[in-house]
Design a protein around this motif. Sequence first.
Motif, PDB file in Angstrom:
ATOM      1  N   UNK A  29       0.766  -1.393  -0.069  1.00  0.00           N
ATOM      2  CA  UNK A  29       0.040   0.019  -0.134  1.00  0.00           C
ATOM      3  C   UNK A  29       0.883   1.181  -0.056  1.00  0.00           C
ATOM      4  N   UNK A  30       0.297   2.241  -0.299  1.00  0.00           N
ATOM      5  CA  UNK A  30       0.846   3.604   0.028  1.00  0.00           C
ATOM      6  C   UNK A  30       0.274   4.238   1.039  1.00  0.00           C
ATOM      7  N   UNK A  31       0.651   5.395   1.867  1.00  0.00           N
ATOM      8  CA  UNK A  31       0.112   6.220   2.700  1.00  0.00           C
ATOM      9  C   UNK A  31       1.093   7.582   2.914  1.00  0.00           C
ATOM     10  N   UNK A  35      -2.036 -11.343  10.055  1.00  0.00           N
ATOM     11  CA  UNK A  35      -3.357 -11.177   9.897  1.00  0.00           C
ATOM     12  C   UNK A  35      -3.853  -9.813  10.289  1.00  0.00           C
ATOM     13  N   UNK A  36      -2.899  -9.041  10.800  1.00  0.00           N
ATOM     14  CA  UNK A  36      -3.152  -7.526  11.275  1.00  0.00           C
ATOM     15  C   UNK A  36      -2.925  -6.551  10.228  1.00  0.00           C
ATOM     16  N   UNK A  37      -3.916  -5.657   9.920  1.00  0.00           N
ATOM     17  CA  UNK A  37      -3.667  -4.572   8.841  1.00  0.00           C
ATOM     18  C   UNK A  37      -2.694  -3.619   9.248  1.00  0.00           C
ATOM     19  N   UNK A  38      -1.477  -3.764   9.592  1.00  0.00           N
ATOM     20  CA  UNK A  38      -0.493  -3.078   9.876  1.00  0.00           C
ATOM     21  C   UNK A  38       0.961  -3.066   9.333  1.00  0.00           C
ATOM     22  N   UNK A  55      -0.325   1.459  13.975  1.00  0.00           N
ATOM     23  CA  UNK A  55      -0.028   0.467  13.098  1.00  0.00           C
ATOM     24  C   UNK A  55       0.360   1.051  11.506  1.00  0.00           C
ATOM     25  N   UNK A  56       0.445   2.402  11.416  1.00  0.00           N
ATOM     26  CA  UNK A  56       0.306   3.005  10.166  1.00  0.00           C
ATOM     27  C   UNK A  56       1.874   3.749  10.056  1.00  0.00           C
ATOM     28  N   UNK A  57       2.578   4.203  10.877  1.00  0.00           N
ATOM     29  CA  UNK A  57       3.884   4.645  10.776  1.00  0.00           C
ATOM     30  C   UNK A  57       5.283   3.982  11.225  1.00  0.00           C
TER      31      UNK A  57
END
Length: 339
Positions: free
Chosen positions: A18-20, A48-51, A111-113
């Motif tokens: 992905x891109x963020x 299985x974690x969206x991280x 989770x995102x950075x």
Amino acid sequence: MVQATQFRGSPSGHIVQTTAELPNIQPDEVLVKVTDSGLCGSDLHFLSVPMVLGHEGIGIVEQIGSACSRLKVGDRVGWGPILSTCDACDMCMTGREAYCPKVKMYGVEDFDIHGSICSHAVRKEQWLFQIPDSMSSADAAPLMCGGGTVWVPLVEQCKPYERIGIVGIGGLGHLAIQFAAKMGCDVIVFSSTEEKRDEALNLGANEFYATKGVSDYATLGVPKPIDRLLITSSAKFNLGLFYPILARKASIFPLSVDSGDLTAPYMPTIARGISIVGSCVSSRYPQNKMMDFAARHKIHSIVEQYPMTLEGVTHAVDRLQSGKIRYRGVISWNSLHDQ
């Protein structure tokens, strides 16, 4: 704003790219351009974690916050699983931040950075470690978590004149053997088969014993009792198997990440004064000392390298899941140019 390429877990267990857009850094934060990421066994727990995956990062400082004073743009740094601590509790004030009640860890928050299998990451300056010039990024990445995990019990609990048993020659074990040997310890390695004997001896082990099919470890022929035992294997077994070859008042350190319960015999543990000691990842002070020690003593990580692409990351994870990696995976943007 920085657009980061990220490799994440997903509910299906498949890795997705992905891109963020990363947020502006805070005064005490640093923006790092990732060059390499180690792949740790504990990463498998978060597929299985969206991280953003990964917590053994190496990269180059691109931007520093206004309150940062230790690092500068262009520094090569690394980081492990700890994101931040309170810096005010007893644990933090005594240099044991890994046990801070308010510690934020990889896989639990943000989770995102904060992952390392990505193009850019945002980190607190206090939890970034400068990489010695003499150390390659491939050697450094596995030290950010795996190296610190074995270093702490060795340097805090083991004496140079003691006999140190190491169970398993894998991502943790091959580093533990080198550290213990360079510390001057008598290193005794246990593995399931004879396959890794020569490798263990070359890494610095003094003795090697294959345990597969052996029900009574007193028959292994270990000449003297073992003072400290580091369990670096993910295999579960009754710790009492080792009691016949442990010294009185010996200590056992389970170091791999797993669920379930430890099993040990009750009365022999009490009668022999055996200690079973929990040990977390490294705090800042021992981590910095470990990096210096590893550079001076030329501790090398045995790695397989993969490109930082969806195919490369997926292949590395598949190898790790199947137990085929020897002994750490390192995923690198630079390897894209080597294809």
